[in-house]
Design an enzyme around this catalytic site. Sequence first.
Site, short mmCIF file in Angstrom:
data_model
loop_
_atom_site.label_atom_id
_atom_site.label_comp_id
_atom_site.label_asym_id
_atom_site.label_seq_id
_atom_site.Cartn_x
_atom_site.Cartn_y
_atom_site.Cartn_z
N LYS A 123 87.07 105.12 -81.13
CA LYS A 123 87.86 104.16 -81.89
C LYS A 123 87.06 103.56 -83.06
CE LYS A 123 91.40 103.45 -78.56
NZ LYS A 123 90.92 104.27 -77.44
C1 LIG Z 1 91.69 105.27 -76.81
C2 LIG Z 1 90.98 106.33 -76.05
C3 LIG Z 1 91.59 107.56 -75.73
C4 LIG Z 1 93.03 107.87 -76.08
O1 LIG Z 1 93.26 108.01 -77.45
P1 LIG Z 1 94.73 107.92 -78.06
O2 LIG Z 1 94.55 107.88 -79.52
O3 LIG Z 1 95.30 106.62 -77.52
O4 LIG Z 1 95.50 109.09 -77.57
C5 LIG Z 1 90.83 108.54 -75.09
N1 LIG Z 1 89.55 108.30 -74.73
C6 LIG Z 1 88.94 107.12 -75.00
C7 LIG Z 1 87.53 106.93 -74.56
C8 LIG Z 1 89.62 106.09 -75.67
O5 LIG Z 1 88.99 104.92 -75.92
#
Ligand SMILES: *Cc1c(COP(=O)(O)O)cnc(C)c1O
Length: 480
Positions: A123
């Site tokens: 993120k």
């Molecule tokens: C947010 C997240 C996901 C999922 O990603 P999306 O964009 O919501 O599909 C997968 N793995 C981790 C570690 C995350 O923080």
Amino acid sequence: MRYLSTRAASPDASAKSFCDILLGGLAPDGGLYLPESYPQITRAELDAWRGLSYADLAFAVLSKFIDDIPPADLKAITARTYTAETYGYCRDGADAREITPLRWLEPGLALLELSNGPTLAFKDMAMQLLGALFEYVLDQRGEEINILGATSGDTGSAAEYAMRGKHGVRVFMLSPAGRMSDFQRAQMYSLADSNIFNLAVRGTFDDAQDIVKAVSGDAAFKAGHRIGAVNSINWARVVAQIVYYFKGYFAATQSNDEQVAFAVPSGNFGNICAGHIARMMGLPIARLVLATNENDVLDEFFRSGSYRPRAAAETHATSSPSMDISKASNFERFVFDLVGRDPAKVRGLWAEVDAGRGFDLAQTPYFDRLAEFGFVSGSSTHADRLATIRTTYEKYGVIVDPHTADGLKVAAGLRSAGVPMIVLETAQPAKFEATIQEALGRLPQRPQALLGIEQLPQRVETLAVDVQAVKDFIAARLAA
Ligand SMILES: *Cc1c(COP(=O)(O)O)cnc(C)c1O
């Protein structure tokens, strides 16, 4: 480039520019914003982009979508966002200059490291850019924003690390008191920046989320206190994520004649939505492999055509918690493309979703088009995660986090000869020590920069589950 809502009755009348939708969330009609068409990348552009640094590649990709920030300013923003300092200090030994290094596990199978930023999860790739864009646009307009959010861990800390010290921005982040790991608490509560406010609510994550909804639903309070959000439907987050699909493709191939597959651990469909858009732009992606955990609503859709979002109470709490989602907020963007960009069709389908029924495309021509869009899917369980963490360590000497393990597990069954499979690494194992301990009987190494973080002084205000108390807290900070 103009943006329209997936539910717009009359796209042309409501079209907006990038900066107009940057600070907002949903479109007023409840839909999500998308560009009116996807920019197409020529072969000459692809050839020119192959050798670019991450920051320059980000500028090249973003320029296709943003025409209301002067190019020199946008270039400065990507240059100061995608630095080795930000994306390097949190993985010992990685080549920080690459920002998203590719690590081959064996011929034809690689991990694209997206979790070398300050909060050890992918993120940070988009959120750091969002912080810089927010500051830029707010400065230009002489405005301020107060970001209100609720977090069970990952998103809140990524938002705080992206917005810390940014002028014009304050962050009020609610978290469930006593329900995060010591490490997660330390990551958020040890931030000393004066524009970051941590509010621990004496309740669950859902209680915290309900407070955010109640405060944001109070139109007068929202407008009077300039309340905003940075949730996963934000278009700028999606567009920032397109960049690393290009970077991963270039790193895994020798020439632009080759094809690759990407496997994406998925929850809210934000990450893989960016992959879908990269493919629509012309990046040679043979397959997009969507991986879920036990919360397999999306896997069910891609297998059967039936989309049945589930209630919060039916959502399993798993050992890949950032994928514990049963209503994928970005999914509407893909469905808009799937139904030929017909907003009336999307409105009809989401009326069924909002009524709790969901929809079934199995008997429609749309179902056959799923393959055209390159999507395949699979799901994983706790036992699969443990086994994958174990075999990945034994075979390659690499420790992966539980979310990445879900991606690897699903990818293993869907590889094809001659097409490299790139699994997106979405978090570092250090974030999920308990599951690594369970799988390997040892702890993952923690990046040097985060040793002893639990001992730092913490700043947090603990409040009851009380909407008024949160409003009072915000109002008092704005008056100060
Ligand atoms: C947010 C997240 C996901 C999922 O990603 P999306 O964009 O919501 O599909 C997968 N793995 C981790 C570690 C995350 O923080």
